[in-house]
Design a protein around this motif. Sequence first.
Motif, short mmCIF file in Angstrom:
data_model
loop_
_atom_site.label_atom_id
_atom_site.label_comp_id
_atom_site.label_asym_id
_atom_site.label_seq_id
_atom_site.Cartn_x
_atom_site.Cartn_y
_atom_site.Cartn_z
N TYR A 43 0.86 -1.17 0.00
CA TYR A 43 0.00 0.00 0.00
C TYR A 43 0.90 1.22 0.00
N LEU A 46 1.36 5.65 -1.41
CA LEU A 46 0.66 6.89 -1.76
C LEU A 46 1.01 7.34 -3.17
N GLY A 63 -1.47 11.89 -2.90
CA GLY A 63 -1.63 11.51 -1.50
C GLY A 63 -2.73 10.49 -1.27
N CYS A 64 -3.20 9.85 -2.37
CA CYS A 64 -4.22 8.81 -2.22
C CYS A 64 -3.54 7.43 -2.20
N TYR A 65 -4.10 6.54 -1.38
CA TYR A 65 -3.52 5.20 -1.32
C TYR A 65 -3.84 4.39 -2.58
N LEU A 73 -2.81 0.39 -4.55
CA LEU A 73 -2.20 -0.93 -4.36
C LEU A 73 -1.09 -1.09 -5.38
#
Lengths: 148, 332
Positions: A21, A23, A27-29, A31
């Motif tokens: 996981y 970023l 700044g969004c997670y 996969l």
Amino acid sequence: MKHEDVPQDKAILGQWHEICYALDPDGCYVLAPSAGWDPSNVANLQAWEVIVEEVAWAIEAVRVGEASPLAFHMARCQMDAGLLSSYTQLARWRVKRHLRPEVYRRLKPELRERYARVFGVAAEKLDCIPAKPEFPVVLDVDEEGRNL
Amino acid sequence: MNIDFTHRQSAHCESGVTANLFLHHGIEMSEAMAFGIGAGLFFGYLPFVRINGLPLVTFRSAPGAIFKRVAKRLGVEVVRQKFRDPDKSMDALDLALQQQIPVGLQTGVFWLPYFPPALRFHFNAHNLVVCGREGGDYRISDPVIDEKVLCPREDLLRARFAKGALAPKGAMYYLKDVPAQIDLRPAIKAGIREVSRRMVKAPVSIIGVRGMRYLAGQLERWPQKLGPKRAGQYLGHLIRMQEEIGTGGGGFRFVYAAFLQEAANLLQQPRLAELSGELTDIGDHWREFALFAARRCKGRGEEETSYPRLASILRDCADREEKLFRALLGEV
């Protein structure tokens, strides 16, 4: 962990990847597939070194006649007498007895068959012991070009 | 016979299986969401429980707990069976597949032929989904593997009846009666509350942030107590539990941060997004711990990889996590 920092240290996963996981630039997670990471590769190989040591010890014990070939297969399959007794559904003291070469030599065919099934080899191959341990992992990954 | 089942690779097997099974039943759910609602995050250091002679350290809750809690919190009925007779367990699996039901299985990894050989240890709390049968082979969606794989019946049978600690005894489970509409929000809050309480309010000193400090204190003494070689093995074991396949990195801290980010959007609580950022930083700190510990195992680095230094990283993580989970308790 940022997406561009997801490690790709190939060593133990073969063709597969593990998911990390991380970023993305916003700044969004997300996969992110990773081929592996050196610190965890080192730890994995260390675990194998312990297993290899045990197998080498068992091979030697079989060679000098202190243990039956079952000791080798047991070590190869990462088992101890307790786990082997669960798999064979034999009492632990019987498994321990069968680890003695003189008892093993007189073992009934049914029991040899039972052990062979658990170890995934043919019964007549039980006595084939390699000269040294063979393993699916390369034991020295970080000789060159790794910056652990 | 194959079920039209969407395979999404995930970091952790159980949260992956849970999310994928719910998606199949029409409930859009990410792995991180399943992990959060199922209260998967944990810390425990239990030196009196031994795994191959090494002390048990865990970053996740007990096997099976995530799936159970998600189903309970979302009001979904689950069928769960264990078996004594291997043949009956395979018949039950075939029957469910015939009814087009994808089935979750608990298995050992040692006997799974498609698993990376270097990771085939006697670990018995693995989870996967069977979503079809092709003659003597089963079609498997194993959430930690890139794509669906085939597994011969004989091998799957062995994996389902692996022996030793946490023996699966053929356990299988599937969802029944899934409502068409589900409100995730109350479940999210319940999940956050459970994890936060466990991390900062556990009544025993081996669990949660107190467990991390306890480990730090023990770790400092390993070299004197165990000698350098054995102490290195203990460290290696820590790294494996924290980083080896199935944690998403940083001992599940990144997966949980991803969950908090999603929760912030769904609950319209921007503060959760800030806390997600803080947890990401803490996760990076855990990664640093693993990196230095691995150097220690290799006998590299002096100052920054000494045992007291490693212990101080753990204490830092504990202090920061304590603040974080107290703040989370205030939010939900």
